[in-house]
Structure formats: C-alpha cells, structure tokens
Write an enzyme that holds these catalytic residues in place. Sequence first.
Site, PDB file in Angstrom:
ATOM      1  N   TYR A 123       0.810  -1.221   0.000  1.00  0.00           N
ATOM      2  CA  TYR A 123       0.000   0.000   0.000  1.00  0.00           C
ATOM      3  C   TYR A 123       0.846   1.275   0.000  1.00  0.00           C
ATOM      4  CZ  TYR A 123      -4.274  -2.641   1.111  1.00  0.00           C
ATOM      5  OH  TYR A 123      -5.350  -3.492   1.100  1.00  0.00           O
ATOM      6  N   LYS A 172       3.805 -14.372   4.072  1.00  0.00           N
ATOM      7  CA  LYS A 172       3.794 -15.328   2.962  1.00  0.00           C
ATOM      8  C   LYS A 172       5.255 -15.549   2.546  1.00  0.00           C
ATOM      9  CE  LYS A 172       1.479 -17.747  -0.180  1.00  0.00           C
ATOM     10  NZ  LYS A 172       0.524 -18.829   0.082  1.00  0.00           N
ATOM     11  N   ASP A 205      -2.634 -17.477   4.011  1.00  0.00           N
ATOM     12  CA  ASP A 205      -3.815 -18.226   3.551  1.00  0.00           C
ATOM     13  C   ASP A 205      -4.314 -19.172   4.638  1.00  0.00           C
ATOM     14  OD1 ASP A 205      -1.266 -19.013   2.841  1.00  0.00           O
ATOM     15  OD2 ASP A 205      -1.857 -20.140   1.066  1.00  0.00           O
ATOM     16  N   ASP A 229      -4.821  -5.243   6.533  1.00  0.00           N
ATOM     17  CA  ASP A 229      -6.063  -4.582   6.127  1.00  0.00           C
ATOM     18  C   ASP A 229      -7.162  -5.625   5.920  1.00  0.00           C
ATOM     19  OD1 ASP A 229      -7.672  -2.477   5.405  1.00  0.00           O
ATOM     20  OD2 ASP A 229      -7.034  -2.469   3.313  1.00  0.00           O
TER      21      ASP A 229
END
Length: 334
Positions: A123, A172, A205, A229
């Site tokens: 972001y 991740k 995930d 977020d």
Amino acid sequence: MHKVTLIPGDGIGPEVTDSCVKVMEAAGVKIKYEKVDAGAGVMEREGTPLPEQVLESIRKNKVALKGPITTPIASGFRSVNVALRKELDLYANLRPAKSFKGIRTRYENIDLVIVRENTEGLYAGIEKYTSEDKSSGETIRRITKKASERIARFAFEYAEREKRKKVTCVHKANIMKVTDGIFLEAARRIAESYQGIEFEDRIIDNMSMQLVVKPELYDVIVTTNMFGDILSDLCAGLVGGLGIAPGANIGEEIAVFEPVHGSAPKYAGMDKVNPTATILSGILMLKHLGEKKAADAITKALDEAFLEGKKLTYDLGGKARLSEFTDYVISKLP
Ligand code: NAD
C-alpha cells in the site's frame, strides 16, 4: 484540558464522530477540539483533499479523532488515509476485534488485536504503468528490516502492556521469500526479547482459514500492510461487522483514531449507521490520553447497552437510529 484535532470526514463521518464526541463529553472528559476538514468535500473547495492546515493541526495537537474519508477507486486523488499515515509516520495500525455479549454472531468470546504495519508493503503507492497503452502495470512491495522490527516491537510492547499472551506473525515468506523473509526474521528477532509472551508464525492463507475455524486460538496478530487490512475486516466480521470495529494509527509521537469502516456514502446524513466503531476508537484515544476512568465507564455503558439489546442499529438487527443509540449509551454512563 486535552487538545485534539477533529476531522469529521466524508459520508457518514460527521454523524459518527459527532456521536463519539457526545459520548466522551457525557463521560466527563474535558477535550478542546480543533475541527479541520479533509476529504472529497474539501477537494472540491480547495483543490486538495488534504490541506496543509490538517497536517499542521495534527502535528501540533499530537492526537486526532478522524471520520472516514471517501477515496475514488482506480482514478482521482490518492487516499488521504494512506497520505496521512505516511506524512505523519503513523507506522502502527491497531485494530481490535472484540465480541460483545448481546450481539448475535457466529462466534462468542472473540478478543483479537491486529497490529498492521502501516507505512510500506503493497500500500505504499509505488505503482506505475509499464506499457504506453496502460495495459500492464506494476506495484512495488518494499519491506525493510527497520520498519519490520519497529512494528514487531510495537506488537510485543502492546501485548505486554495489555497482559496478552501470544503474538502471531502472519506472512507469505514461503513465496515472497525476500520481502516476507525480512518481515518474519525481524519478528523472530524481536520475539527473543519478550520471553514472557508466546510467539508463533502463520502463512496468510492458512491464517485466514484458521481465523474462521478457530479464532479463539489467536490473540495479537502482527502483519504487513495489505494482509493486515484484509484480516482486520475478516476479524470485524467475526464479532459483528464494521459497525463495531475501531482503529488507531500510532507513531512515535502522534496518534490518529478512526473506525475501520469507510464513509458508506449511501447512508450519509440518514441518522442510521452504527457509531460504535467510532466510539470504540474514542475509547482507544481516551486510554492514549490517560483518561482510563472515562474509557472504562464508556466501555461498561456499551457492554450494558448491547447486553440489553433494546436499541440496536440496523446492522445489528435493530431499528434504532444512530442518535437514539447514542442517547441510550449516554443514559448508561454513571
Ligand atoms: P464502507 O465501510 O464505507 O461501507 C461498506 C458497508 O459497510 C456499507 O455499505 C454498510 O453496509 C456497512 N457499514 C460501514 N460502516 C458502517 C457503520 N458505521 N454502521 C453500519 N454499517 C456500516 O466501505 P466501502 O463502501 O468500500 O467504501 C466507501 C468509501 O469509504 C470509499 O471511498 C473508500 O475508499 C472509503 N474508505 C475510507 C476509509 C477510511 O477513511 N479510513 C476506510 C475504508 C474505506
């Protein structure tokens, strides 16, 4: 007397911030507000959605209460929220998600806190088209050891202060080995200095699935900007929705308190939406200002209001107007 910058914002922003201000006033807190405008409405008048006097006021008062601000999708001005967080170096975004007895949801007794890195990652707005016809583009996901260590330290300090037991780092790093590798390593290093708090990590995930299946296993979650977020909206859903999800953006010296939700333009001015997310953000602000007694009193008033469940707004299955709910919470204050 505290001095606080007040940014009512767009859409439902003015209504929900007004409700929060009324509740804090009724709890006896003395705050002098400096009201400044930012957002889509200001853009039309002043040619910028974030006039310099907004930043000046926050820099001076060090604390702000903010309503949501409309951001045009895909085109138009860049998000004021992202700009504020970057300009003021509000590196930590704190988003608690706590169940209230009386609000009917799929889960009970959820008490989670998302600590989201607020300044870098996907972001940060480092984006460009990579072809002349704008048919391809790229976004740079920059992650630094410095910012990662800073947010991990914030999460552990918060956990220690709030007597929480566990910090889970979400990443991740199996795929984004460089960027999330840096983030995870930083969290592991910082965890070594906080032996009293359990530390673990989860891949994003898997974490999304775990939070839906066994949310009670988690406590404080520290993660990068975009994952934070998304997960915080997921967690808001676990406890009853965006109407009750508060937030705070915190830097070394400055803190801006705001609900997680956006400006919900279709409900603007209808005296309909739930102001609880903003009132809960106000409670975070009162704690930050050292007004613990008032913060506790408002928490108790909300607890009672929800337990009785007589005046709930539409999002929680009730028919009460925003103003009715506000008055009801105020009537529960000592
Ligand atoms: P939104 O959060 O404004 O609304 C989504 C839906 O959630 C609403 O239609 C409504 O059903 C519900 N909702 C939101 N707040 C509620 C409340 N207090 N009480 C009851 N129900 C509530 O999200 P959106 O529609 O995706 O975004 C609208 C605008 O807000 C966009 O321009 C977006 O960029 C902006 N936004 C701003 C912020 C911020 O200022 N921090 C955060 C998110 C979105």
